[in-house]
Motif scaffolding. Structure first.
Motif, PDB file in Angstrom:
ATOM      1  N   PRO A 106       0.850  -0.945  -0.116  1.00  0.00           N
ATOM      2  CA  PRO A 106       0.012   0.011   0.020  1.00  0.00           C
ATOM      3  C   PRO A 106       0.889   1.201  -0.072  1.00  0.00           C
ATOM      4  CG  PRO A 106      -0.986  -1.623   1.691  1.00  0.00           C
ATOM      5  CD  PRO A 106       0.396  -1.864   1.153  1.00  0.00           C
ATOM      6  N   GLY A 107       0.692   2.132  -0.944  1.00  0.00           N
ATOM      7  CA  GLY A 107       1.547   3.338  -1.149  1.00  0.00           C
ATOM      8  C   GLY A 107       2.932   3.187  -1.662  1.00  0.00           C
ATOM      9  N   TYR A 153      -7.188   3.156  -6.226  1.00  0.00           N
ATOM     10  CA  TYR A 153      -6.477   2.393  -5.176  1.00  0.00           C
ATOM     11  C   TYR A 153      -6.324   0.868  -5.687  1.00  0.00           C
ATOM     12  CZ  TYR A 153      -7.459   6.487  -2.224  1.00  0.00           C
ATOM     13  OH  TYR A 153      -7.479   7.808  -1.686  1.00  0.00           O
ATOM     14  N   HIS A 196     -15.520   6.406  -1.705  1.00  0.00           N
ATOM     15  CA  HIS A 196     -15.096   5.498  -2.611  1.00  0.00           C
ATOM     16  C   HIS A 196     -16.297   5.335  -3.825  1.00  0.00           C
ATOM     17  CE1 HIS A 196     -11.417   4.785  -0.353  1.00  0.00           C
ATOM     18  NE2 HIS A 196     -12.031   4.168   0.518  1.00  0.00           N
ATOM     19  N   ASP A 206      -0.783  13.236  -2.134  1.00  0.00           N
ATOM     20  CA  ASP A 206      -1.043  11.790  -1.485  1.00  0.00           C
ATOM     21  C   ASP A 206      -2.644  11.596  -1.527  1.00  0.00           C
ATOM     22  OD1 ASP A 206      -1.601   9.428  -0.438  1.00  0.00           O
ATOM     23  OD2 ASP A 206      -0.169   9.936   1.364  1.00  0.00           O
ATOM     24  N   PHE A 208      -9.308  10.859   6.248  1.00  0.00           N
ATOM     25  CA  PHE A 208      -8.017  10.800   6.430  1.00  0.00           C
ATOM     26  C   PHE A 208      -7.555  12.346   5.571  1.00  0.00           C
ATOM     27  CE2 PHE A 208      -7.420   6.012   5.626  1.00  0.00           C
ATOM     28  CZ  PHE A 208      -8.447   5.602   6.478  1.00  0.00           C
ATOM     29  N   LEU A 215     -12.974   0.240  -2.951  1.00  0.00           N
ATOM     30  CA  LEU A 215     -12.264   1.424  -2.644  1.00  0.00           C
ATOM     31  C   LEU A 215     -12.205   2.104  -4.313  1.00  0.00           C
ATOM     32  CD1 LEU A 215      -9.146   0.759  -0.675  1.00  0.00           C
ATOM     33  CD2 LEU A 215     -11.520   1.195   0.025  1.00  0.00           C
ATOM     34  N   LEU A 251      -4.490   9.263  -0.880  1.00  0.00           N
ATOM     35  CA  LEU A 251      -5.301   8.676   0.494  1.00  0.00           C
ATOM     36  C   LEU A 251      -5.606   9.955   1.286  1.00  0.00           C
ATOM     37  CD1 LEU A 251      -5.614   5.854   1.639  1.00  0.00           C
ATOM     38  CD2 LEU A 251      -3.399   6.458   3.203  1.00  0.00           C
ATOM     39  N   ARG A 308      -4.280  -1.285  -2.994  1.00  0.00           N
ATOM     40  CA  ARG A 308      -5.068  -1.513  -1.984  1.00  0.00           C
ATOM     41  C   ARG A 308      -6.242  -2.347  -2.171  1.00  0.00           C
ATOM     42  NH1 ARG A 308      -2.719   3.543  -0.878  1.00  0.00           N
ATOM     43  NH2 ARG A 308      -1.829   3.544   1.285  1.00  0.00           N
TER      44      ARG A 308
END
Length: 278
Positions: free
Chosen positions: A105-106, A151, A184, A217, A253, A147, A219, A155
């Protein structure tokens, strides 16, 4: 919707420990909390369960299990997550199913990673077949969370509510459900149809706004309700019409929100929830 269904997802006030988040919910009159496994582990599982019970709060979800596409399907960690959800009497265990094998992830691709998206989705189905009976034995409801497609690689290879429902369908609704998260799924042209299809299978309704432009980012592109582009009333009405009567989590987030005073964040959250959700 009523304020009595509002839940604070712990990541919205990420600076708060489990104890601080529980105390904050009590102080602000919020009856439920969504917990994260890392924070629970830091405070202690038994201590967290007692703290939440003594405070009179409900655990609307435990986040997260999943990442099922890697070696061994992550079965050992996911069984531990199920046990934790049972100990906390959580309404569900959220599963973020994982991206392409070999991508963290990321992060970027690791040597030997696979581009086979179809096979990754098969692995998710295989892992669910192994985990669902274990969860059922412990009275834990698994909640598949699709999601946003951005992603998909790292993810979640589930990107739509339709995909999540197709995967959940072989199982009893009380055993495997789905998460409806506005961030999402708001973009999906089928979303209202799929929410109606999800009647009886919605395990969690999570709300936050989709910011434009997204930050560097993505996220951290979630915003407080009203700060982005999502039209909440049709989504909430559809979730309500599908028969969902559980808690509604605010899960955000966002670096600026995390840096702000958590009590101010929660106060704003309550006002925005009342305005956007009802």
């Amino acid at each position: 919707m009523t304020p009595g269904r509002l839940s604070l997802n712990q990541w919205t006030t990420r600076r708060w420990s489990v104890r601080e988040a529980v105390d904050g919910c009590v102080r602000h009159g919020i009856p439920a909390i969504g917990l994260w496994r890392e924070s629970v582990a830091e405070y202690g599982l038994a201590a967290t369960a007692k703290l939440v019970t003594d405070a009179g709060l409900r655990v609307s979800s435990l986040c997260r299990g999943g990442f099922l596409t890697g070696p061994g399907f992550g079965l050992e960690d996911n069984r531990a997550a199920i046990d934790e959800a049972a100990a906390l009497d959580a309404a569900c265990l959220v599963l973020v199913v994982g991206g392409l094998p070999g991508i963290s992830p990321g992060g970027g691709p690791l040597p030997g990673f696979s581009r086979d998206l179809a096979e990754a989705r098969v692995r998710v189905a295989e892992a669910l077949a192994r985990l669902a009976p274990y969860a059922a034995e412990r009275g834990v409801r698994l909640a598949l969370e699709p999601l946003h497609p951005m992603y998909c690689a790292d993810r979640a290879v589930l990107s739509t509510l339709r995909q999540a429902l197709d995967l959940a369908e072989p199982y009893p609704a009380e055993q495997v459900g789905v998460v409806v998260d506005t961030f999402h799924i708001w973009w999906d042209p089928e979303v209202l149809t799929q929410i109606a299809r999800a009647a009886g299978r919605i395990a969690s309704y999570q709300v936050s706004d989709f910011l434009v432009p997204l930050p560097a980012d993505p996220l951290l592109g979630r915003g407080m309700m009203g700060d982005g582009v999502i039209d909440f009333p049709p989504l909430t009405a559809a979730v309500d019409a599908a028969g969902y009567r559980g808690d509604i989590e605010v899960e955000i987030f966002n670096a600026d929100i995390w840096a702000a005073d958590p009590d101010e964040v929660v106060a704003t959250m309550k006002r925005r929830f009342a305005a956007a959700i009802g």
